[in-house]
Structures are given as structure tokens and as C-alpha cells.
Write a protein that holds these residues in place. Sequence first.
Motif, short mmCIF file in Angstrom:
data_model
loop_
_atom_site.label_atom_id
_atom_site.label_comp_id
_atom_site.label_asym_id
_atom_site.label_seq_id
_atom_site.Cartn_x
_atom_site.Cartn_y
_atom_site.Cartn_z
N VAL A 74 -22.65 -38.49 -64.12
CA VAL A 74 -21.32 -37.91 -64.32
C VAL A 74 -20.31 -38.76 -63.55
O VAL A 74 -20.25 -38.71 -62.32
N GLY A 75 -19.52 -39.54 -64.27
CA GLY A 75 -18.54 -40.41 -63.63
C GLY A 75 -19.11 -41.76 -63.24
O GLY A 75 -20.27 -41.86 -62.83
N SER A 76 -18.28 -42.80 -63.37
CA SER A 76 -18.70 -44.14 -62.96
C SER A 76 -18.58 -44.28 -61.45
O SER A 76 -18.04 -43.42 -60.75
N ASP A 79 -14.99 -44.12 -60.55
CA ASP A 79 -14.49 -42.74 -60.52
C ASP A 79 -14.89 -42.06 -59.21
O ASP A 79 -14.09 -41.34 -58.59
N LYS A 80 -16.12 -42.27 -58.79
CA LYS A 80 -16.61 -41.63 -57.57
C LYS A 80 -15.87 -42.16 -56.35
O LYS A 80 -15.58 -41.41 -55.41
N LEU A 83 -12.60 -40.50 -55.91
CA LEU A 83 -12.63 -39.14 -55.39
C LEU A 83 -12.24 -39.09 -53.91
O LEU A 83 -11.76 -38.06 -53.42
N PHE A 116 -8.38 -41.52 -62.51
CA PHE A 116 -9.68 -41.21 -63.04
C PHE A 116 -9.75 -41.60 -64.51
O PHE A 116 -8.75 -41.54 -65.24
N SER A 117 -10.95 -41.96 -64.95
CA SER A 117 -11.15 -42.34 -66.36
C SER A 117 -11.10 -41.12 -67.26
O SER A 117 -11.35 -39.99 -66.83
N GLU A 119 -13.20 -40.39 -69.54
CA GLU A 119 -14.55 -39.83 -69.66
C GLU A 119 -14.86 -38.89 -68.50
O GLU A 119 -15.42 -37.81 -68.70
N PHE A 120 -14.49 -39.29 -67.29
CA PHE A 120 -14.75 -38.44 -66.13
C PHE A 120 -13.92 -37.16 -66.20
O PHE A 120 -14.40 -36.08 -65.88
N SER A 123 -15.51 -34.90 -68.94
CA SER A 123 -16.86 -34.41 -68.67
C SER A 123 -16.93 -33.51 -67.46
O SER A 123 -17.80 -32.64 -67.37
#
Length: 219
Positions: A74-76, A79-80, A83, A116-117, A119-120, A123
Motif C-alpha cells: 500500500v503506497g510506494s 509515498d511512505k 508521510l 501523495f500519488s 494511487e496512494f 487505495s
Amino acid sequence: RSDYTSDGYTLDRGFAVFIEEYPTSKKLLDYDSLGLAQFLPGARVKLADRDDLAPVSDPLRRRRDILKAITSPVGSLVDKARLVPLFYNVVTKNVEDLFSMEETNTLTCLKDKYKFSDEFISSFFAPFLEGIYLTPLEKQSSRMFHFVFRMFTLGSASLPAGGMQSVTNQLGNKAQNLGVKIECDSLVLSLEKDDLNKRFRLRVKSHSNPKSERVVKAS
């Protein structure tokens, strides 16, 4: 509201968890008497290309899960990494500071402020926050997003031993001990405003017609 079965199960109506960090909850409720049972921090997410549920871990509160957090699908990794500023923002600012921040909608905030992307966002953030507010991200306040994310980051999600209704019961008992009259299952026929006395008058079927300075209308 909770239902209680004859064989000892407690069934909450709807899906709800108790977030322990809410300031008003901590002020008004006796947590010990609620018998709160805490969930482990994190979540499981259903991704479109997987049959199983993908774990999302919280290494801030469970350091042993840092590897799980990094390797979660979940998340690239980017993305992480993004955070970190979000967590820093909600942890280092108090509630008043968060509500004084420039306001936009949550979708714009996630894209433009934190980068953030898509996709993230779709999802994780969309199902998480839309499940709370029951409205799309573009109609949610960025201030409320930061506030709620702070609550989930600092506080545990839990369930009272007697179900979510035990929260309602405790609030009701405290209000009645203070002299508040609570009437349930009362059909409201009309609501009228008395501008002269700055009060509201309710016409309630088969009950007295109460007067109040404030009325919350839920429909």
C-alpha cells in the motif's frame, strides 16, 4: 446503539470504533468504567490486484512493525517518505494550531501540500476518510483531516466492553444527574422560533412542549 444477544454477544449497529484521543471524550467520559479494549494500530487494505488484505502498519507506535510498514504494497516508498511531514505536522501542532491552518479540501491538501500519488490516495486515504465522513475527499475540510489524523496518530482505536451504547449510556446518566430531562422516541410535530424570548418551542406528540435556547436538528 448496541444490541445484546441471549448468548452473550454485543452487536453494535453500524460500524464504529471509539477514538480515545478526542479532547471532549477525555473530558466528559470515565474511560476506566467503559472497559476499553484497544485494537493494534494499523489497518488492512483491499487492493484491486490482490485477493488478500494488504497490511498497513504504524511503526511510530509499534517499532517492531517498521519492516512491515516499508514493505507493505500500500503506497510506494516515495509515498511512505512523504508521510513523515504529515505525521510531524499533526504531532507537533496542537488542535488550535491545526484549525488555524489555511483551509482547503482534503483531496487538494493531500495532492498539493503532501504530494501523495493518486494511487496512494485512492487505495488508502479515500476509503479511510470517506468511511468516516461519508462524503468525497474534495468535500472534506483539510483542517478536519489534520485534526482526525492527529487523533488516530496519538490515540488508540478501541471498543467499550459493553458496546458503543455504553458511551451513550454514560453521557445520559451524567446529564440526568445534572438535572437534564431526556425523552426518547418522541415524534416532533413542529419547531418554532420565539424571536422575542430568543428560545425555540417544540411541539412533541403525547409529551409536554419543551422550550430551549438551542436545538440540534438531525434529519
